[in-house]
Design a protein around this motif. Structure first.
Motif, short mmCIF file in Angstrom:
data_model
loop_
_atom_site.label_atom_id
_atom_site.label_comp_id
_atom_site.label_asym_id
_atom_site.label_seq_id
_atom_site.Cartn_x
_atom_site.Cartn_y
_atom_site.Cartn_z
N LYS A 1 116.28 -28.88 84.38
CA LYS A 1 117.12 -29.94 83.81
C LYS A 1 118.26 -29.31 83.00
O LYS A 1 118.02 -28.45 82.16
CB LYS A 1 116.30 -30.86 82.91
CG LYS A 1 117.10 -31.98 82.30
CD LYS A 1 116.26 -32.81 81.37
CE LYS A 1 117.13 -33.83 80.66
NZ LYS A 1 116.42 -34.50 79.59
N LEU A 2 119.48 -29.75 83.28
CA LEU A 2 120.65 -29.24 82.58
C LEU A 2 121.45 -30.42 82.06
O LEU A 2 121.86 -31.30 82.81
CB LEU A 2 121.52 -28.41 83.53
CG LEU A 2 122.79 -27.80 82.97
CD1 LEU A 2 122.44 -26.74 81.93
CD2 LEU A 2 123.60 -27.18 84.09
N GLN A 3 121.60 -30.48 80.75
CA GLN A 3 122.42 -31.53 80.13
C GLN A 3 123.49 -30.83 79.31
O GLN A 3 123.19 -29.96 78.49
CB GLN A 3 121.58 -32.42 79.23
CG GLN A 3 122.39 -33.51 78.57
CD GLN A 3 121.55 -34.39 77.65
OE1 GLN A 3 120.44 -34.03 77.27
NE2 GLN A 3 122.08 -35.52 77.29
N ILE A 4 124.76 -31.21 79.53
CA ILE A 4 125.87 -30.57 78.84
C ILE A 4 126.34 -31.47 77.71
O ILE A 4 126.65 -32.64 77.92
CB ILE A 4 127.01 -30.27 79.83
CG1 ILE A 4 126.49 -29.29 80.89
CG2 ILE A 4 128.23 -29.72 79.10
CD1 ILE A 4 127.40 -29.08 82.04
N ILE A 5 126.36 -30.91 76.51
CA ILE A 5 126.83 -31.62 75.32
C ILE A 5 127.95 -30.77 74.72
O ILE A 5 127.76 -29.58 74.49
CB ILE A 5 125.69 -31.79 74.29
CG1 ILE A 5 124.53 -32.57 74.92
CG2 ILE A 5 126.19 -32.48 73.03
CD1 ILE A 5 123.27 -32.57 74.09
N THR A 6 129.11 -31.39 74.49
CA THR A 6 130.22 -30.63 73.93
C THR A 6 130.37 -30.91 72.44
O THR A 6 130.03 -31.99 71.97
CB THR A 6 131.54 -30.98 74.63
OG1 THR A 6 131.84 -32.35 74.41
CG2 THR A 6 131.45 -30.70 76.12
N ARG A 7 130.89 -29.92 71.74
CA ARG A 7 131.05 -30.04 70.30
C ARG A 7 132.33 -30.76 69.88
O ARG A 7 132.41 -31.25 68.77
CB ARG A 7 131.08 -28.67 69.67
CG ARG A 7 129.74 -28.14 69.35
CD ARG A 7 129.97 -26.84 68.66
NE ARG A 7 128.92 -26.59 67.71
CZ ARG A 7 128.92 -25.55 66.92
NH1 ARG A 7 129.91 -24.71 66.96
NH2 ARG A 7 127.94 -25.35 66.10
N ASP A 8 133.35 -30.78 70.72
CA ASP A 8 134.62 -31.35 70.26
C ASP A 8 134.50 -32.84 69.95
O ASP A 8 135.26 -33.37 69.17
CB ASP A 8 135.77 -31.07 71.23
CG ASP A 8 135.64 -31.76 72.56
OD1 ASP A 8 134.53 -32.15 72.95
OD2 ASP A 8 136.67 -31.89 73.24
N GLN A 9 133.50 -33.49 70.50
CA GLN A 9 133.27 -34.89 70.18
C GLN A 9 131.99 -35.09 69.37
O GLN A 9 131.65 -36.21 69.03
CB GLN A 9 133.20 -35.72 71.48
CG GLN A 9 134.47 -35.69 72.28
CD GLN A 9 135.67 -36.20 71.51
OE1 GLN A 9 135.59 -37.20 70.81
NE2 GLN A 9 136.79 -35.50 71.61
N ASN A 10 131.28 -34.02 69.08
CA ASN A 10 130.02 -34.08 68.33
C ASN A 10 130.02 -32.99 67.26
O ASN A 10 129.22 -32.06 67.28
CB ASN A 10 128.83 -33.85 69.27
CG ASN A 10 128.76 -34.87 70.37
OD1 ASN A 10 128.52 -36.03 70.11
ND2 ASN A 10 129.00 -34.45 71.60
N ALA A 11 130.92 -33.12 66.30
CA ALA A 11 131.10 -32.06 65.29
C ALA A 11 129.83 -31.76 64.50
O ALA A 11 129.63 -30.63 64.04
CB ALA A 11 132.23 -32.45 64.35
N ASP A 12 128.96 -32.74 64.32
CA ASP A 12 127.75 -32.53 63.52
C ASP A 12 126.57 -32.05 64.35
O ASP A 12 125.48 -31.85 63.82
CB ASP A 12 127.36 -33.84 62.82
CG ASP A 12 128.41 -34.27 61.81
OD1 ASP A 12 129.09 -33.39 61.26
OD2 ASP A 12 128.57 -35.48 61.59
#
Length: 185
Positions: free
Chosen positions: A15-26
């Protein structure tokens, strides 16, 4: 992103889920099993591998290179330069021009972007010249939606690192991903 389909095809049970920081600063990267971070190293205390180093290039919409020739550094410094304002990249133009003796003016408020995706679209829409990174922009250079604006390139000590977090240390999928991304490009 273009390589993620290759990973999922090769390892369909991981399972691969990509989460980016530019929209999730915290967002805390330790909440993941594996993370890709930009900087001078991976996650502290974690097994990490350099994916690729940072090579900065000046890029623009093809129409901004009117004569089709590359722009020299003195002429580039006089162009409308677009800036990323986040903490990792807010000094990229200074890095790019370091040692040239040239100073660039501070950006106008409308030439500074916090989101990389908005910044990239501004460059693609011809609003000005931006800093890009190899190999991240290779597909845009290959399809002609962006062109290199200047012959000058800048290599830094920074890069993109993949790290297996403590929570991912015992998970085969995290180690598999680290081995795959660390050995492919």
């Amino acid at each position: 992103m273009p390589r993620m389909a290759e990973f999922q095809t090769a390892f369909p049970d991981t399972k691969l889920q990509i989460i980016t920081r530019d929209q999730n600063a915290d967002f805390d990267p330790r909440d993941c099993d594996a993370v890709i971070l930009f900087g001078t190293g991976g996650l502290d205390g974690a097994e990490s591998r350099l994916i690729f180093g940072e090579t900065m290039i000046a890029v623009c919409h093809p129409d901004l290179r009117h004569d089709g020739k590359l722009i020299g550094l003195p002429a580039l410094a006089q162009q409308r330069l677009l800036h990323l304002s986040n903490s990792d990249h807010n000094r990229d133009w200074d890095r790019f021009f370091a040692g040239s003796g040239l100073t660039i003016p501070s950006p106008a408020p409308h030439d500074s972007f916090h989101s990389y995706m908005v910044y990239l679209r501004a460059i693609q829409n011809g609003l000005g010249i931006g800093i890009g990174w190899r190999p991240i922009l290779n597909e845009f250079l290959e399809n002609g939606s962006l062109v290199i604006a200047s012959v000058h390139e800048c290599q830094t000590a920074r890069g993109y690192y993949c790290s297996v977090t403590p929570s991912g240390g015992s998970k085969a999928g995290a180690a598999l991903f680290l081995d795959w991304i660390g050995n492919s490009e």
